[in-house]
Design a protein around this motif. Structure first.
Motif, PDB file in Angstrom:
ATOM      1  N   GLY A   1      31.945  68.673  53.535  1.00 49.14           N
ATOM      2  CA  GLY A   1      30.558  68.372  53.997  1.00 49.14           C
ATOM      3  C   GLY A   1      29.609  68.755  52.759  1.00 49.14           C
ATOM      4  N   ASN A   2      29.888  69.262  51.609  1.00 52.51           N
ATOM      5  CA  ASN A   2      28.904  69.709  50.513  1.00 52.51           C
ATOM      6  C   ASN A   2      28.098  68.669  50.188  1.00 52.51           C
ATOM      7  N   GLN A   3      26.716  68.826  50.466  1.00 53.08           N
ATOM      8  CA  GLN A   3      25.731  67.809  50.306  1.00 53.08           C
ATOM      9  C   GLN A   3      25.614  67.465  48.748  1.00 53.08           C
ATOM     10  N   SER A   4      25.649  68.641  48.050  1.00 58.55           N
ATOM     11  CA  SER A   4      25.391  68.461  46.620  1.00 58.55           C
ATOM     12  C   SER A   4      26.646  67.702  45.811  1.00 58.55           C
ATOM     13  N   LEU A   5      27.756  68.067  46.244  1.00 62.01           N
ATOM     14  CA  LEU A   5      29.115  67.291  45.904  1.00 62.01           C
ATOM     15  C   LEU A   5      29.170  65.953  46.162  1.00 62.01           C
ATOM     16  N   ILE A   6      28.916  65.838  47.153  1.00 63.01           N
ATOM     17  CA  ILE A   6      28.524  64.271  47.707  1.00 63.01           C
ATOM     18  C   ILE A   6      27.539  63.446  47.019  1.00 63.01           C
ATOM     19  N   GLY A   7      26.391  64.032  46.827  1.00 63.86           N
ATOM     20  CA  GLY A   7      25.231  63.350  45.765  1.00 63.86           C
ATOM     21  C   GLY A   7      25.742  63.267  44.426  1.00 63.86           C
TER      22      GLY A   7
ATOM     23  N   ARG B   1      37.145  81.512  36.268  1.00 64.64           N
ATOM     24  CA  ARG B   1      37.304  82.614  37.178  1.00 64.64           C
ATOM     25  C   ARG B   1      37.324  82.516  38.536  1.00 64.64           C
ATOM     26  N   VAL B   2      36.680  80.975  38.994  1.00 61.57           N
ATOM     27  CA  VAL B   2      36.880  80.851  40.388  1.00 61.57           C
ATOM     28  C   VAL B   2      37.237  79.224  40.426  1.00 61.57           C
ATOM     29  N   PRO B   3      38.349  78.509  40.016  1.00 63.94           N
ATOM     30  CA  PRO B   3      38.566  77.446  39.744  1.00 63.94           C
ATOM     31  C   PRO B   3      38.530  76.306  41.110  1.00 63.94           C
ATOM     32  N   GLU B   4      38.345  77.119  42.204  1.00 63.18           N
ATOM     33  CA  GLU B   4      38.384  76.447  43.381  1.00 63.18           C
ATOM     34  C   GLU B   4      37.140  76.491  44.288  1.00 63.18           C
TER      35      GLU B   4
ATOM     36  N   ALA C   1      34.540  66.155  41.212  1.00 63.11           N
ATOM     37  CA  ALA C   1      33.722  66.187  42.556  1.00 63.11           C
ATOM     38  C   ALA C   1      34.469  65.798  43.754  1.00 63.11           C
ATOM     39  N   ARG C   2      35.546  65.009  43.573  1.00 63.04           N
ATOM     40  CA  ARG C   2      36.397  65.037  44.594  1.00 63.04           C
ATOM     41  C   ARG C   2      37.266  66.037  44.916  1.00 63.04           C
ATOM     42  N   LYS C   3      37.663  66.873  43.920  1.00 60.65           N
ATOM     43  CA  LYS C   3      38.356  67.832  44.090  1.00 60.65           C
ATOM     44  C   LYS C   3      37.696  68.963  44.881  1.00 60.65           C
ATOM     45  N   GLY C   4      36.330  69.211  44.523  1.00 58.98           N
ATOM     46  CA  GLY C   4      35.378  70.064  45.262  1.00 58.98           C
ATOM     47  C   GLY C   4      35.170  69.632  46.708  1.00 58.98           C
ATOM     48  N   LEU C   5      35.311  68.389  47.064  1.00 58.92           N
ATOM     49  CA  LEU C   5      34.985  68.041  48.417  1.00 58.92           C
ATOM     50  C   LEU C   5      36.201  68.124  49.095  1.00 58.92           C
ATOM     51  N   GLU C   6      37.641  68.355  48.382  1.00 60.85           N
ATOM     52  CA  GLU C   6      38.696  68.753  49.183  1.00 60.85           C
ATOM     53  C   GLU C   6      38.510  70.038  49.734  1.00 60.85           C
ATOM     54  N   PHE C   7      37.760  71.175  49.090  1.00 62.03           N
ATOM     55  CA  PHE C   7      37.721  72.377  49.599  1.00 62.03           C
ATOM     56  C   PHE C   7      36.190  72.306  50.527  1.00 62.03           C
ATOM     57  N   SER C   8      35.787  71.386  50.359  1.00 61.36           N
ATOM     58  CA  SER C   8      34.336  71.552  51.194  1.00 61.36           C
ATOM     59  C   SER C   8      33.716  70.163  51.530  1.00 61.36           C
TER      60      SER C   8
END
Length: 498
Positions: free
Chosen positions: A273-279, A236-239, A264-271
């Protein structure tokens, strides 16, 4: 599009372009004779940027310039409450009521102000008044239910508050998420998972519900269901960074750390500074042997323990800590843990300690300034997510106290809004700390959910009274449960670059 600059600022604010909105509102609010709306919009923009102390200046100016405006007093009360100035917020809201305010939002502000001031009976009364005027407002019902839960630990009471809101037309998705959260907080994770599974099937377009159901299924060991639901959300919301974060968690539970790291790296491209994705990226990198893990979990360079000195006005550290403990114990008014935090078997203060007028609490923030600056200097500059944000200056974004009972602990977690997070020890369970299991120690590196292969903590720090531990907010951290008949009293805060 409207040519009114404040209309443009509002549109920018709504789209998340905060710096651009601020560039419009600043000169309008700084004008010698600013409009009511200019002051309010500027304060709102500053608050969206986390600059609440600056916003307070403009909200205060609005009440001085437009003293007969109930809305101005409402706005001032809301900002004062956000900053932990409970008594002042109550006074401002009472002024607004005398000027004719009587809406649900104003009663909600009053409820939060009363809670911050320590008047919990008054807070409950204000929440009931807010819900009498807007019985379907889910945010208010959730706040009221959490207050009632923390005061009395009565799950049925909390759920009844939410059910009344649902029966009054409240939106189902947020109310179901909140109900599930209370089941989990009460130790009934199986009921939470059942509720979320049924809700996800009934409301498949509510992505937050679907993700919560996926996570609950994962924690119950139903990995096939967790993966199916995560894929529904991703389709539904792939990005969406939040959805990709959930996919990463499921991939790690499935033993596909390479796929998890790529997601995770794909998510960090969009966000970025996302602390959860970094973790979670660090967790996946640890499993596959990617050097990213060593960069993000550089314990020697990024974690520090500092023993403070007694602030001016106290003869020594023991005397100061005794006064600080007494001040904190006076504001630990709740019986049990919040429903939405990592804490279990203890209590947590619910407003910003930076707003306290107590001398010992105010002195705490002076005492930690030097250690924070020493830690920033130790970290230095760099390209990793922690060092890249190091400006050499900081501000405290949030501060609270936790009092753990015997058997209490913090589940492993991270802090989504921080840059540097902390644990400061006021009282420690000394007998437990000497145990072979490191009971009561703070631990780092153990992810909060099961992975394949399982991962254990990588680093521990021993608490002691007067010790401040600082670390990047994305690091998984928690407390080893302790079983001795002792208490643990701490202060925690998040710092962000200034």
């Amino acid at each position: 599009m409207s040519q009114d600059p404040l209309d443009r600022a509002k549109a920018l604010l709504d789209s998340g372009r905060l710096d651009e909105a601020l560039a419009i509102t600043r000169p309008l609010a700084d004008h010698p004779e600013p409009s009511h709306r200019a002051l309010a919009m500027h304060a709102t923009t500053l608050k969206a940027l986390g600059r609440r102390e600056e916003a307070l200046v403009f909200d205060d100016r609005a009440t001085r310039r437009f003293a007969s405006s109930g809305v101005a007093w409402h706005n001032l009360a809301a900002t004062l409450g956000d900053l932990g100035h409970g008594a002042e917020a109550v006074e401002a809201m009472e002024r607004g009521f005398r000027l004719g305010l009587d809406g649900a939002l104003s009663w909600g502000v009053m409820a939060r102000a009363k809670a911050a001031a320590g008047d919990l009976d008054g807070a409950e009364h204000a929440y009931r008044e807010a819900l009498r005027r807007a019985p379907g407002r889910a945010e208010t019902a959730a706040e009221y239910a959490d207050l009632a839960w923390m005061r009395r630990g009565d799950l049925n009471e909390a759920q009844t508050i939410l059910d009344r809101c649902a029966h009054s037309g409240g939106p189902p998705a947020p109310l179901l998420l909140t109900k599930a959260r209370f089941f989990e907080a009460a130790g009934q994770a199986d009921k939470a998972a059942q509720l979320l599974a049924a809700a996800a099937e009934r409301l498949p377009d509510e992505v937050a519900l679907v993700m919560a159901a996926a996570q609950a299924a994962l924690e119950q060991g139903r990995l096939d269901e967790a993966e199916r639901l995560a894929k529904v959300a991703e389709a539904r919301v792939p990005e969406s960074p939040g959805v990709l974060n959930q996919v990463v968690i499921v991939e790690l539970a499935r033993g596909r750390a390479d796929v998890a790291l790529a997601k995770a790296r794909k998510g960090l491209e969009f966000s970025p500074g996302n602390q959860s994705l970094i973790g979670w990226a660090a967790t996946a990198a640890r499993i596959v042997g990617d050097p990213l893990h060593a960069q993000l979990y550089d314990f020697e360079g990024l974690v520090g323990a500092y023993d403070i000195t007694a602030p001016e006005g106290w003869a020594g550290l023991p005397a100061y800590l005794a006064d600080l403990a007494a001040a904190l114990n006076r504001i630990h008014l709740y019986e049990t843990h919040p429903s939405s935090q990592s804490l279990r078997h203890g209590s947590q203060t619910t407003y910003r300690l930076t707003g306290s007028a107590d001398p010992a609490i105010k002195a705490f923030f002076r005492a930690i300034d030097a250690p924070i600056r020493a830690h920033m200097a130790k970290m230095g500059q760099g390209t990793d997510p922690a060092r890249a944000r190091n400006t050499g200056e900081y501000r405290i974004e949030g501060a609270w106290s936790v009092r753990l009972k015997p058997g209490g602990f913090h589940k492993d977690h991270f802090h989504p809004e921080g840059w540097l997070s902390s644990a400061f020890y006021v009282e420690t369970p000394d007998s437990a700390l000497e145990s072979a299991e490191k009971q009561g120690w703070i631990r780092f590196g153990k992810p909060p959910f099961a992975t394949e292969p399982p991962l254990e903590p990588e680093h521990y720090v021993r608490p002691r009274p007067g010790r401040l531990v600082l670390f990047p907010s994305y690091m998984w951290h928690g407390t080893v449960p302790f079983t001795t008949d002792e208490r643990r009293l701490t202060i925690a805060f998040d710092a962000v670059p200034a």
